[in-house]
Scaffold this active site. Sequence first.
Site, PDB file in Angstrom:
ATOM      1  N   ARG A 134     -48.640  -0.315 -44.308  1.00  0.00           N
ATOM      2  CA  ARG A 134     -48.639  -1.351 -43.257  1.00  0.00           C
ATOM      3  C   ARG A 134     -47.560  -1.130 -42.201  1.00  0.00           C
ATOM      4  NH1 ARG A 134     -49.561  -5.621 -47.324  1.00  0.00           N
ATOM      5  NH2 ARG A 134     -51.810  -5.871 -47.484  1.00  0.00           N
ATOM      6  N   LYS A 156     -48.205   4.352 -27.239  1.00  0.00           N
ATOM      7  CA  LYS A 156     -49.666   4.425 -27.337  1.00  0.00           C
ATOM      8  C   LYS A 156     -50.014   5.495 -28.364  1.00  0.00           C
ATOM      9  CE  LYS A 156     -51.673   3.030 -22.941  1.00  0.00           C
ATOM     10  NZ  LYS A 156     -52.433   3.505 -21.772  1.00  0.00           N
ATOM     11  N   GLU A 198     -49.502  15.780 -15.509  1.00  0.00           N
ATOM     12  CA  GLU A 198     -48.971  14.436 -15.773  1.00  0.00           C
ATOM     13  C   GLU A 198     -47.662  14.208 -15.005  1.00  0.00           C
ATOM     14  OE1 GLU A 198     -50.431  11.999 -17.546  1.00  0.00           O
ATOM     15  OE2 GLU A 198     -51.816  12.964 -18.934  1.00  0.00           O
ATOM     16  N   LYS A 240     -41.452   6.284 -16.787  1.00  0.00           N
ATOM     17  CA  LYS A 240     -42.247   5.789 -17.916  1.00  0.00           C
ATOM     18  C   LYS A 240     -41.511   4.667 -18.640  1.00  0.00           C
ATOM     19  CE  LYS A 240     -45.713   6.264 -20.996  1.00  0.00           C
ATOM     20  NZ  LYS A 240     -46.724   7.114 -21.581  1.00  0.00           N
ATOM     21  N   GLU A 250     -49.955  -2.954 -21.692  1.00  0.00           N
ATOM     22  CA  GLU A 250     -50.889  -2.701 -20.592  1.00  0.00           C
ATOM     23  C   GLU A 250     -51.666  -3.954 -20.182  1.00  0.00           C
ATOM     24  OE1 GLU A 250     -52.569   1.318 -20.611  1.00  0.00           O
ATOM     25  OE2 GLU A 250     -54.417   0.420 -19.867  1.00  0.00           O
ATOM     26  N   ARG A 254     -48.842  -1.132 -16.336  1.00  0.00           N
ATOM     27  CA  ARG A 254     -48.885   0.096 -17.145  1.00  0.00           C
ATOM     28  C   ARG A 254     -50.202   0.853 -16.936  1.00  0.00           C
ATOM     29  NH1 ARG A 254     -47.085   1.432 -23.397  1.00  0.00           N
ATOM     30  NH2 ARG A 254     -47.857   3.574 -23.315  1.00  0.00           N
ATOM     31  N   ASN A 258     -52.763   5.390 -16.020  1.00  0.00           N
ATOM     32  CA  ASN A 258     -54.082   5.961 -16.320  1.00  0.00           C
ATOM     33  C   ASN A 258     -54.718   6.607 -15.093  1.00  0.00           C
ATOM     34  OD1 ASN A 258     -53.914   4.988 -18.985  1.00  0.00           O
ATOM     35  ND2 ASN A 258     -54.622   2.982 -18.326  1.00  0.00           N
ATOM     36  N   HIS A 261     -57.429   9.265 -15.287  1.00  0.00           N
ATOM     37  CA  HIS A 261     -57.861   9.367 -16.686  1.00  0.00           C
ATOM     38  C   HIS A 261     -59.301   8.921 -16.914  1.00  0.00           C
ATOM     39  CE1 HIS A 261     -53.700  10.284 -17.378  1.00  0.00           C
ATOM     40  NE2 HIS A 261     -53.848  10.334 -18.688  1.00  0.00           N
ATOM     41  N   HIS A 265     -61.180  11.694 -18.633  1.00  0.00           N
ATOM     42  CA  HIS A 265     -61.714  11.539 -20.000  1.00  0.00           C
ATOM     43  C   HIS A 265     -63.214  11.823 -20.030  1.00  0.00           C
ATOM     44  CE1 HIS A 265     -58.279   8.812 -21.754  1.00  0.00           C
ATOM     45  NE2 HIS A 265     -57.944  10.077 -21.655  1.00  0.00           N
ATOM     46  N   HIS A 279     -56.520  18.252 -21.722  1.00  0.00           N
ATOM     47  CA  HIS A 279     -56.381  16.886 -21.211  1.00  0.00           C
ATOM     48  C   HIS A 279     -55.755  16.876 -19.814  1.00  0.00           C
ATOM     49  CE1 HIS A 279     -55.630  12.621 -21.015  1.00  0.00           C
ATOM     50  NE2 HIS A 279     -54.337  12.834 -20.885  1.00  0.00           N
TER      51      HIS A 279
HETATM   52  N1  GLY Z   1     -50.333   7.719 -21.018  1.00  0.00           N
HETATM   53  C1  GLY Z   1     -50.482   6.449 -20.424  1.00  0.00           C
HETATM   54  C2  GLY Z   1     -49.627   5.407 -21.024  1.00  0.00           C
HETATM   55  O1  GLY Z   1     -48.792   5.692 -21.862  1.00  0.00           O
HETATM   56  O2  GLY Z   1     -49.753   4.269 -20.674  1.00  0.00           O
END
Ligand code: GLY
Length: 383
Positions: A134, A156, A198, A240, A250, A254, A258, A261, A265, A279
């Site tokens: 847990r 994430k 990135e 970041k 998010e 945040r 993306n 993305h 994706h 990626h």
């Molecule tokens: N890679 C996008 C984020 O961490 O929000």
Amino acid sequence: MSTAPTSPAETAIERLTVDLDARSYDILIGGGLLADAGAHIKPVLRSDRVVVITDENVAQAGHLATLTQSLTAAGITSQAIVLEPGEQTKDFAHLERVCGELLEMGIDRKTALIALGGGVIGDLTGVCAALTLRGIDFIQVPTTLLAQVDSSVGGKTAINTPQGKNLIGAFYQPRLVLADTGVLDTLVPRELRAGYAEVVKYGVIDMPDFFTWLEGHGAALIDGDAAARREAILACCRAKARIVSADETEQGQRALLNLGHTFGHALEAEVGYGGGLLHGEGVAIGMVMALTLSARLGQCPGNDGARLAAHLAATGLPHDLSALDTSTWTTERLLGHMMKDKKTEGGELTFILARGIGGAFIEKAVPQAPVARVLEEFLSGQS
Ligand code: GLY
């Protein structure tokens, strides 16, 4: 392979903080950090036992041995689980296997996991940490540029499923991020370039001066300029940490991270996760698509899309679909992948658009027709 730093400036350790109240943690950035990792990790541990999760490439590059030695020197007992490299490792089968191995090892709730690797290892380890017993602590030791500037920071964690990328996971913060800029010397150039996409992303989101700096220093950074790498990694991690501290899960800004993305994706899903499109390469093309969509929606005047594409090309990154076999692709299939994106709400697409380089914004309920037209442009080679 040695990751010994070459100048005092590169050995200086920079400490940033992701400010999340009781779950706050530091990001340490510097050359040669791995050899000293045990001493940096020990203060955040709840017992003297860790399990390192890594992949064969990272182990073969010598980073597992360096980390293990430093842990032993700090009085920390470690075991390791070494997985196959590649995006395919981030799935339910590997999650089950790693969680099972951890339980077989007899870990307890004070045992910490260390993710030694790129985004795949970081993500899989994070999900294992979030679920096993847990929830146990984990530490990110990113060894790729992509992981150092993005995926290791912010909590994430996710795995891929046949339905799409990163759809099963958790927000689960690490206890520490330790980014040794020296390990980037062992990365294959394609991986390094993919991570650079990135880096560029932060400039396009809200740091136009950083983008201009990258136009001057990006090629050198990719070629191995340690000072440029360090400066870029610091800038990205500061950005970041700022964004994640303000919006951990998010709910708002945040989502800007993306950028590129949703398109990226979809491209990754269409190519498959076997390495045909990394990626970061998907994100590079996806950012150009996002700026093209912004322009088609009348939001992004001027030539910022072309400027971005030119910079990606100058640093060896793709900015269109010309290097991919798209003979069987259709806009419908790509739109189908996008509809499974986490940001889709009530069947409506959300995109990160931009008013220009440095001016990204979140746009909800984007109609499918202009998105389809952008995809058609790229598939027909007009963009
Ligand atoms: N890679 C996008 C984020 O961490 O929000």
